[in-house]
Scaffold this active site. Structure first.
Site, PDB file in Angstrom:
ATOM      1  CE1 TYR A 146      -3.452  -2.524   0.680  1.00 29.59           C
ATOM      2  CE2 TYR A 146      -4.590  -0.769   1.184  1.00 29.59           C
ATOM      3  CZ  TYR A 146      -4.721  -1.898   0.941  1.00 29.59           C
ATOM      4  OH  TYR A 146      -5.857  -2.620   0.879  1.00 29.59           O
ATOM      5  CE  LYS A 197       1.692 -17.773  -3.070  1.00 29.15           C
ATOM      6  NZ  LYS A 197       0.784 -19.215  -2.888  1.00 29.15           N
ATOM      7  CG  ASP A 230      -2.122 -20.294  -1.610  1.00 29.23           C
ATOM      8  OD1 ASP A 230      -1.369 -20.386  -0.153  1.00 29.23           O
ATOM      9  OD2 ASP A 230      -1.871 -21.101  -2.554  1.00 29.23           O
ATOM     10  CG  ASP A 254      -8.129  -4.918   1.688  1.00 30.50           C
ATOM     11  OD1 ASP A 254      -8.788  -4.480   2.593  1.00 30.50           O
ATOM     12  OD2 ASP A 254      -8.034  -4.983   0.556  1.00 30.50           O
ATOM     13  CG  ASP A 258     -13.683  -7.478   2.644  1.00 28.95           C
ATOM     14  OD1 ASP A 258     -13.117  -6.653   3.596  1.00 28.95           O
ATOM     15  OD2 ASP A 258     -14.219  -6.892   1.631  1.00 28.95           O
TER      16      ASP A 258
HETATM   17  C1  IPM Z   1     -10.101  -1.647   4.512  1.00 27.59           C
HETATM   18  C2  IPM Z   1     -10.721  -0.884   3.056  1.00 27.59           C
HETATM   19  C3  IPM Z   1      -9.466   0.195   2.739  1.00 27.59           C
HETATM   20  C4  IPM Z   1      -8.227  -0.597   2.717  1.00 27.59           C
HETATM   21  C5  IPM Z   1      -9.777   1.118   1.557  1.00 27.59           C
HETATM   22  C6  IPM Z   1     -11.266   1.907   1.655  1.00 27.59           C
HETATM   23  C7  IPM Z   1      -8.739   1.895   1.241  1.00 27.59           C
HETATM   24  O1  IPM Z   1     -10.766  -1.893   2.160  1.00 27.59           O
HETATM   25  O2  IPM Z   1     -10.058  -0.723   5.489  1.00 27.59           O
HETATM   26  O3  IPM Z   1     -10.054  -2.812   4.533  1.00 27.59           O
HETATM   27  O4  IPM Z   1      -7.987  -1.275   1.584  1.00 27.59           O
HETATM   28  O5  IPM Z   1      -7.384  -0.643   3.466  1.00 27.59           O
HETATM   29 MG    MG Z   2     -11.106  -3.828   2.855  1.00 27.48          MG
END
Ligand code: IPM
Ligand code: MG
Length: 377
Positions: A146, A197, A230, A254, A258
């Site tokens: 990032y 990884k 993975d 990240d 999710d």
């Molecule tokens: C998160 C979000 C952020 C990230 C975005 C909004 C930049 O997806 O906090 O997980 O990728 O860190």
């Molecule tokens: Mg995110």
């Protein structure tokens, strides 16, 4: 010393998309704790995003920057939306969430995943997979791909474009987040799983070696295991109960968080805390935000799930205010509200009544009154 010295300053920044709607509800919850439990804090509201951009030319105007600078804790809503096109990329970047994470050095991002028993009917994973899931992802938040340099988009001699980014981690960047993971594991079930990884990336080779070295030097009482990213993604949906603390770099964290959201029923349920280094007074800057984004498709409709933001307040109570009983009380109230059937659209089973964002806030406040009355009885 003044009597105000224990006052914790909280900046409330709803931001964009569904951010302001959900944050309005978590703010009510914070106020409940100030009024009913004497939690010592001051709240300062500040604007972020398109609205202040149209007024001031900045997504993060001075007043907001000042509110966040002086705050011990920032209660953050969300950023981004279809309207991003109305804000030039440079103005966006100047006040971006990534910039704030970097400015306050919020390197340790805690994303707890807990399955709510009452949500098993609407959850995408089977009830027997979800039963008893309780783990925390610690995502390194201020480095990795990032922020790595060089980065950019260039045009090659043959006219093609080439985009490039740099994944990188130094010893110190790895060790401080590793330390956060080992220390957290000591307060839980004593297990850390580090995700990398290392079969392909040099960054991950260093990551794994530093994990192993620090573990050996200071944390041999904690169990340390390693997974390739993975495989980790698969294990999170196959058998999420195996995890206690999972620690990983920025981009893997990240993606995996999710994915792990599905082990808690809905992305709308997930809170997070992003913590900076501890200063010489023992304080550390923190930003609390739901893991979900601005969800522009449902913004303004009043149907978003505020529980990710409300559960972020529980993290604020625990980590910044050092009030574990109050944090437990709030988490219990959320479970009580869910058990009594309170559902926003994202977590509603077929045929269930769908509450609005405000109604879900009401349900949590009612549950808080009920749970605390029981406690005081
Ligand atoms: C998160 C979000 C952020 C990230 C975005 C909004 C930049 O997806 O906090 O997980 O990728 O860190
Ligand atoms: Mg995110």
């Amino acid at each position: 010393m003044s009597t105000q010295s224990n006052m914790i300053k909280v900046a409330v920044v709803g931001g964009e998309g569904i951010g302001p709607e959900v944050t309005t509800q978590s703010r009510r919850v914070l106020e409940w704790f100030a009024a009913n439990r004497g939690v010592p804090m001051t709240l300062r509201d500040a604007e972020y995003g398109l609205i202040p951009y149209l007024k001031t030319g900045k997504v993060l105007p001075e007043d907001t920057a000042e509110a966040m600078d002086e705050a011990d804790a920032i209660l953050w809503g969300a950023t981004g939306g279809p309207e991003t096109t109305e804000v030039p990329a440079a103005a966006r970047k100047a006040g971006s969430l990534l910039g704030l994470r970097s400015k306050y050095d919020l390197y340790a991002n805690l994303r707890p995943i807990a399955a709510s028993p009452s949500l098993s009917a609407s959850a995408p994973l089977k009830a027997e997979v979800l039963d008893g899931v309780d783990f925390v992802i610690i995502r390194e938040l201020t480095s990795g791909i990032y922020f790595g340099e060089p980065r950019g988009i260039e045009t090659l001699h043959d006219g093609q474009r080439r985009g490039f980014n740099t994944e990188q981690y130094t010893t110190n960047q790895i060790r401080r987040v590793a330390r956060a993971a080992f220390e957290l594991a000591r307060t839980r079930r004593g297990k850390v799983c580090s995700v990398d990884k290392a079969n392909v990336l040099e960054t991950s080779v260093v990551w794994r070696e530093e994990m192993i070295a620090l573990h050996k030097e200071e944390f041999s009482d904690v169990e340390l295991t390693h997974l390739y990213v993975d495989n980790a993604a698969m294990q999170i949906v196959r058998e999420p109960r195996q995890f206690d603390v999972m620690v990983t770099g920025n981009i893997f964290g990240d993606i995996l968080s999710d994915c792990a959201a599905m082990a808690s029923g809905s992305l709308g349920m997930l809170p997070s805390a992003s913590l900076g280094p501890v200063d010489r007074y023992g304080r550390r800057k923190a930003l609390y935000e739901p893991v979900h984004g601005s969800a522009p498709d449902i913004a303004g409709k009043g149907i978003a799930n505020p529980l990710g933001s409300i559960l972020s307040v529980a993290m604020l109570l625990r980590l910044t205010l050092n009030r574990p009983e109050d944090a437990d009380l709030l988490e219990q109230a959320v479970q009580t509200a869910l058990a009594s059937g309170a559902r926003t659209a994202d977590i509603a089973e077929a045929g269930a009544k769908k509450l609005s964002t405000v109604e879900m806030g009401d349900a949590v406040l009612r549950a808080l009154d009920k749970v605390s009355a029981k406690e005081n009885a």
